[in-house]
Motif scaffolding. Structure first.
Motif, PDB file in Angstrom:
ATOM      1  N   TYR A  55       0.848  -1.186   0.000  1.00  0.00           N
ATOM      2  CA  TYR A  55       0.000   0.000   0.000  1.00  0.00           C
ATOM      3  C   TYR A  55       0.885   1.239   0.000  1.00  0.00           C
ATOM      4  O   TYR A  55       1.883   1.300   0.728  1.00  0.00           O
ATOM      5  CB  TYR A  55      -0.914   0.017   1.226  1.00  0.00           C
ATOM      6  CG  TYR A  55      -1.632   1.336   1.452  1.00  0.00           C
ATOM      7  CD1 TYR A  55      -2.560   1.802   0.533  1.00  0.00           C
ATOM      8  CD2 TYR A  55      -1.367   2.109   2.580  1.00  0.00           C
ATOM      9  CE1 TYR A  55      -3.212   3.007   0.732  1.00  0.00           C
ATOM     10  CE2 TYR A  55      -2.015   3.307   2.788  1.00  0.00           C
ATOM     11  CZ  TYR A  55      -2.940   3.759   1.858  1.00  0.00           C
ATOM     12  OH  TYR A  55      -3.576   4.953   2.054  1.00  0.00           O
ATOM     13  N   VAL A  56       0.533   2.199  -0.830  1.00  0.00           N
ATOM     14  CA  VAL A  56       1.227   3.484  -0.869  1.00  0.00           C
ATOM     15  C   VAL A  56       0.184   4.571  -0.619  1.00  0.00           C
ATOM     16  O   VAL A  56      -0.724   4.754  -1.448  1.00  0.00           O
ATOM     17  CB  VAL A  56       1.920   3.711  -2.225  1.00  0.00           C
ATOM     18  CG1 VAL A  56       2.628   5.074  -2.234  1.00  0.00           C
ATOM     19  CG2 VAL A  56       2.918   2.596  -2.521  1.00  0.00           C
ATOM     20  N   PRO A  57       0.249   5.269   0.518  1.00  0.00           N
ATOM     21  CA  PRO A  57      -0.764   6.290   0.818  1.00  0.00           C
ATOM     22  C   PRO A  57      -0.609   7.518  -0.072  1.00  0.00           C
ATOM     23  O   PRO A  57       0.489   7.850  -0.532  1.00  0.00           O
ATOM     24  CB  PRO A  57      -0.485   6.638   2.287  1.00  0.00           C
ATOM     25  CG  PRO A  57       0.958   6.289   2.490  1.00  0.00           C
ATOM     26  CD  PRO A  57       1.240   5.132   1.602  1.00  0.00           C
ATOM     27  N   GLY A  58      -1.746   8.137  -0.323  1.00  0.00           N
ATOM     28  CA  GLY A  58      -1.746   9.405  -1.035  1.00  0.00           C
ATOM     29  C   GLY A  58      -1.501   9.316  -2.521  1.00  0.00           C
ATOM     30  O   GLY A  58      -1.143  10.328  -3.153  1.00  0.00           O
ATOM     31  N   THR A  59      -1.684   8.151  -3.111  1.00  0.00           N
ATOM     32  CA  THR A  59      -1.446   8.020  -4.545  1.00  0.00           C
ATOM     33  C   THR A  59      -2.633   8.563  -5.340  1.00  0.00           C
ATOM     34  O   THR A  59      -3.738   8.756  -4.821  1.00  0.00           O
ATOM     35  CB  THR A  59      -1.228   6.552  -4.930  1.00  0.00           C
ATOM     36  OG1 THR A  59      -2.410   5.808  -4.591  1.00  0.00           O
ATOM     37  CG2 THR A  59      -0.036   5.973  -4.196  1.00  0.00           C
ATOM     38  N   ASP A  60      -2.400   8.792  -6.631  1.00  0.00           N
ATOM     39  CA  ASP A  60      -3.496   9.199  -7.514  1.00  0.00           C
ATOM     40  C   ASP A  60      -4.568   8.124  -7.574  1.00  0.00           C
ATOM     41  O   ASP A  60      -5.758   8.430  -7.701  1.00  0.00           O
ATOM     42  CB  ASP A  60      -2.961   9.482  -8.916  1.00  0.00           C
ATOM     43  CG  ASP A  60      -2.161  10.778  -8.986  1.00  0.00           C
ATOM     44  OD1 ASP A  60      -2.365  11.646  -8.111  1.00  0.00           O
ATOM     45  OD2 ASP A  60      -1.344  10.913  -9.910  1.00  0.00           O
ATOM     46  N   SER A  61      -4.151   6.844  -7.477  1.00  0.00           N
ATOM     47  CA  SER A  61      -5.126   5.754  -7.490  1.00  0.00           C
ATOM     48  C   SER A  61      -6.115   5.916  -6.344  1.00  0.00           C
ATOM     49  O   SER A  61      -7.332   5.804  -6.530  1.00  0.00           O
ATOM     50  CB  SER A  61      -4.411   4.406  -7.395  1.00  0.00           C
ATOM     51  OG  SER A  61      -5.338   3.358  -7.224  1.00  0.00           O
ATOM     52  N   GLU A  62      -5.603   6.177  -5.144  1.00  0.00           N
ATOM     53  CA  GLU A  62      -6.482   6.345  -3.989  1.00  0.00           C
ATOM     54  C   GLU A  62      -7.309   7.615  -4.109  1.00  0.00           C
ATOM     55  O   GLU A  62      -8.476   7.656  -3.710  1.00  0.00           O
ATOM     56  CB  GLU A  62      -5.654   6.354  -2.710  1.00  0.00           C
ATOM     57  CG  GLU A  62      -6.499   6.359  -1.439  1.00  0.00           C
ATOM     58  CD  GLU A  62      -5.670   6.202  -0.190  1.00  0.00           C
ATOM     59  OE1 GLU A  62      -6.265   6.061   0.895  1.00  0.00           O
ATOM     60  OE2 GLU A  62      -4.430   6.205  -0.280  1.00  0.00           O
TER      61      GLU A  62
END
Length: 786
Positions: free
Chosen positions: A628-635
């Motif tokens: 998980y990578v927080p703050g991505t464009d995906s999220e």
């Protein structure tokens, strides 16, 4: 993509769609009687349909409609009660081969066996359904349960090794199989067979010494057959207990392996037999091959000892680079005494077929004398790539070159991918071999399939590590695509991935179930005694018990043989002891190699057979690998979309779990448009896993690459062929831009005007007035009462 000849490629390029096919049942060509046919193959994946990843097993199915011949209807010829002379050609289990193509040369399309046949009275049609090589894997799945992994805290196998072993059980081989796997009285027997295809576990014998995981890797590049143990340092050591502790003197043993001296940090490989003598003494017979010196040395002494040796210098060992097949025959037969000078003979086969055979050499020095003993273990010490370590007993002489090479006894029918998912304990399995292969494929995000030629192919999730940039085939709406539908759905987005793992955090080993014999048993002179002990499936394997004498008591499983029921005199090197698991029992077989009756008695006359299993003190602990990578464009555009993998015994390593989680995250960070079933012009070259380029200039403006995950091809009686592809996109359509858009908020609560202090004090000048109103503070603050 299948390779096609020039005529087929020219026909495809020219748009030629005059189709041809050949269909054989039982080796007989029935092409002229085929009214219609259909071949379907696809991955049975459970990942979201639009995710840029796929896994699972594929079992192809062929459906045929057969007509009769020479005025006799198909039901009369091929129905279940038809005469065997004609009906056996369509019986369940019968071989089926189907080829299809354009122009004059058909390509392989299906190879398998008949699954069912159906005939309806009053018609001229028999329906035949066939399945591919997966039908060969319908036997019960059985995997060894070695204890060495959790005993030493080192991987003993991988999921890839387990797949290879399940295939071997069904007769699908990736390398030479065991020479004599089945126990047949009076016939040779495979004592150890370690394929080394991603693990040290062995279906015959069991591993004892495991090297540190940091000292080796597994390689397919340069492997003699399919996969090999590749040392990172010199002197990597592994050993195996045999499934039968045969006696010395009295045995003839062939030790062998396939090696590639061109790969590895050094030039030497050793095969050594350790012999269990009286007390703690150990005998040793070994072969060392030094490819740098071009020398083969044969030793007979004690373990770790030195003595005169025989040697051969062969220039070919230095000059011929590539896979070598090395072997040595240790001959201690031809005597009934308590010791023997062994005779040894090496045989080596070079990568170009060069045969090197040394003359039989008999030791005469006293250091080379082998005392009465039982075979303890087979040890491998290697500086180079090795696979196919094997030990065989009961041979009458050194095998001929063709027998040594096992020529004509097997066909390579499987291709593996890199070894993955290290295992400290092989999981317990149930169901058919094919079902377990499917479970492993699902757990490891791999694919399993039999291709059009009947070759099994195993491919890992690493194929998703990089996005394909080239296509095997291009399809355009102008010419190749008859229909196309695109759909995009948020379910394809998985930007928070959790993969559980059952991690070993304690490698303490304790005694499991024990078996203490209740009676002194008689082993007849030159005869055998077989005893069965109830053994639960969850128990780990027990090797043949060690043979005690009066100077030492073996820890763990043990037995003592005496010349009388009173146990007065112990004997060594007199009884072969074999163990095997069979239908819920541990079967122990004692073979007396002497002319004197022996007894399983301790020195005090009590029963001496003692068997003990080992088990881990603590169970595995569930841990979770998260990608998980927080703050991505995906999220930001799609929200947090979670995917949790199954908890399974096949994932015992947190780094392996992290690798799978990362692959799923990379595959699902952005939703990939779903490409519906695409009807295309028939192309017999297309295979599962191919990458195709789709170009649609007529409406969707599509120009993308996609994986083929399903193929359905059918031909009707008029000769027309339809082909439909199921596809998975390889790339999303990029990050949304939302140019000029201001998306509405997720919620729109009604506006509330809050009262101020001034408005409240004006409406209720005193506390008594406020109390008299009966209003709550919330009603006053959020209403129009003020």
């Amino acid at each position: 993509m299948q390779q096609a000849d020039d005529a087929t490629q020219s026909a495809l390029a020219a748009g030629e769609r005059t189709t041809t096919h050949t269909t054989r049942l039982g080796g007989e060509d029935l092409s002229e009687q085929v009214q219609s046919w259909q071949v379907e193959r696809s991955y049975a994946t459970d990942l979201p349909a639009a995710m840029r990843a796929f896994s699972g097993s594929s079992s192809a199915q062929l459906q045929l409609q057969l007509s009769g011949s020479r005025g006799v209807t198909a039901p009369e010829l091929y129905a279940p009660w038809a005469p065997h002379a004609t009906g056996d050609i369509t019986r369940p289990g019968q071989s089926v081969v189907h080829l299809g193509g354009v122009g004059t040369t058909p390509l392989p399309a299906f190879r398998g066996t008949v699954r069912s046949r159906s005939a309806q009275a009053g018609t001229d049609t028999v329906q035949v359904t066939a399945l591919d090589g997966a039908e060969r894997l319908r036997g019960p799945a059985l995997l060894p349960k070695p204890y060495a992994g959790f005993l030493q805290g080192r991987p003993v196998a991988t999921a890839t090794w387990c797949v290879d072993e399940l295939l071997r059980q069904a007769g699908v081989h990736s390398a030479p199989p065991p020479r004599y796997p089945d126990f047949i009285e009076g016939q040779p027997l495979t004592l150890v067979h370690a394929g080394l295809h991603g693990g040290f576990a062995s279906p015959y014998g069991q591993p004892e010494i495991l090297p540190p995981a940091s000292s080796y890797t597994w390689t397919r590049d340069g492997a003699p057959h399919e996969m090999a143990l590749l040392p990172r340092t010199t002197g990597v050591t592994a050993s195996w207990f045999p499934r039968s502790r045969v006696t010395v003197p009295g045995s003839r043993l062939l030790a062998e392996a396939w090696v590639n001296p061109a790969i590895g940090p050094g030039d030497t490989v050793t095969l050594e037999l350790s012999l269990d003598r009286t007390g703690n003494a150990r005998g040793s017979m070994r072969m060392e091959v030094d490819f740098a010196e071009g020398m083969v040395r044969l030793y007979s002494n004690t373990v770790g000892g030195s003595s005169p040796y025989f040697y051969w210098v062969w220039t070919a060992l230095r000059t011929l680079k590539g896979p070598w097949h090395i072997g040595v025959l240790f001959d201690t037969s031809g005597t009934s005494g308590s010791s023997i000078y062994p005779t040894m003979q090496p045989r080596l086969t070079g990568p170009d077929g060069t045969q090197l055979l040394g003359a039989p050499a008999t030791f005469t020095d006293s250091d080379g004398l082998q005392a009465a003993a039982e075979l303890r273990e087979l040890k491998l010490v290697t500086d180079m790539a090795v696979e196919g370590v094997q030990l065989t007993s009961g041979l009458s002489a050194m095998p001929s070159p063709s027998v040594f090479a096992q020529t004509g006894t097997w066909t390579k029918g499987a291709e593996l991918d890199d070894a993955m998912l290290p295992l400290y304990a092989v999981p317990r399995v149930s169901g058919s071999q094919w079902e377990v292969v499917g479970q492993i494929a699902k757990a490891s995000m791999s694919t399993a399939e039999f291709d059009e030629r009947g070759i099994f192919r195993w491919r890992n999730h690493t194929r998703f590590g990089s996005t394909p940039t080239t296509a095997d085939l291009s399809l355009t709406s102008v010419r190749d695509i008859a229909s196309l539908t695109l759909t995009e759905e948020i379910d394809a987005c998985r930007n928070y991935v959790v993969q559980p793992a059952k991690v070993w955090e304690s490698f303490v080993t304790v005694a499991g179930t024990t078996y203490t014999d209740t009676v002194v048993r008689t082993v007849p002179a030159n005869g055998t005694l077989t005893v069965s002990y109830v053994m639960a499936e969850e128990e780990f394997d027990i090797g043949p018990p060690g043979t005690d004498d009066d100077s030492v008591v073996t820890s763990g499983s043990q037995v003592r043989f005496a010349t009388s029921k009173a146990g007065t005199t112990a004997v060594k090197g007199a009884v072969d002891v074999l163990t095997r698991r069979e239908d819920g029992y541990l079967v122990v077989r004692f073979s007396n190699r002497t002319s004197q009756t022996l007894y399983t008695a301790k020195k005090d006359g009590t029963p001496s057979v003692y068997l003990m299993t080992l088990k881990p003190e603590a169970d595995t602990v569930e841990r979770q690998a998260t990608a998980y990578v927080p703050g991505t464009d995906s999220e930001r555009f799609y929200g947090r979309q979670e995917h949790t993998g199954d908890t399974t015994d096949w994932i015992q390593d947190l780094s392996a779990a992290q690798s799978i989680a990362n692959a799923l995250y990379d595959a699902g960070a952005y939703p990939v448009p779903v490409i519906g079933d695409v009807e295309v012009l028939y192309d017999p070259r297309v295979q599962l896993g191919d990458v195709v380029r789709l170009t649609d200039t007529s409406g969707t403006r599509l120009d993308t690459l996609a994986w083929v995950v399903g193929i359905s091809t059918s031909a009707a009686a008029d000769g027309g062929v339809r082909q439909t592809l199921t596809l998975r996109g390889t790339t999303p359509n990029g990050t949304p831009a939302d140019t000029g858009l201001t998306p509405d908020a997720a919620a729109d609560p009604a506006a509330v005007v809050l009262a101020t202090y001034a408005s409240v004090s004006a409406a209720f000048p005193t506390l008594s007035v406020l109390i008299a109103s009966g209003l709550t503070w919330g009603e006053i603050k959020e209403s129009a009462h003020v």
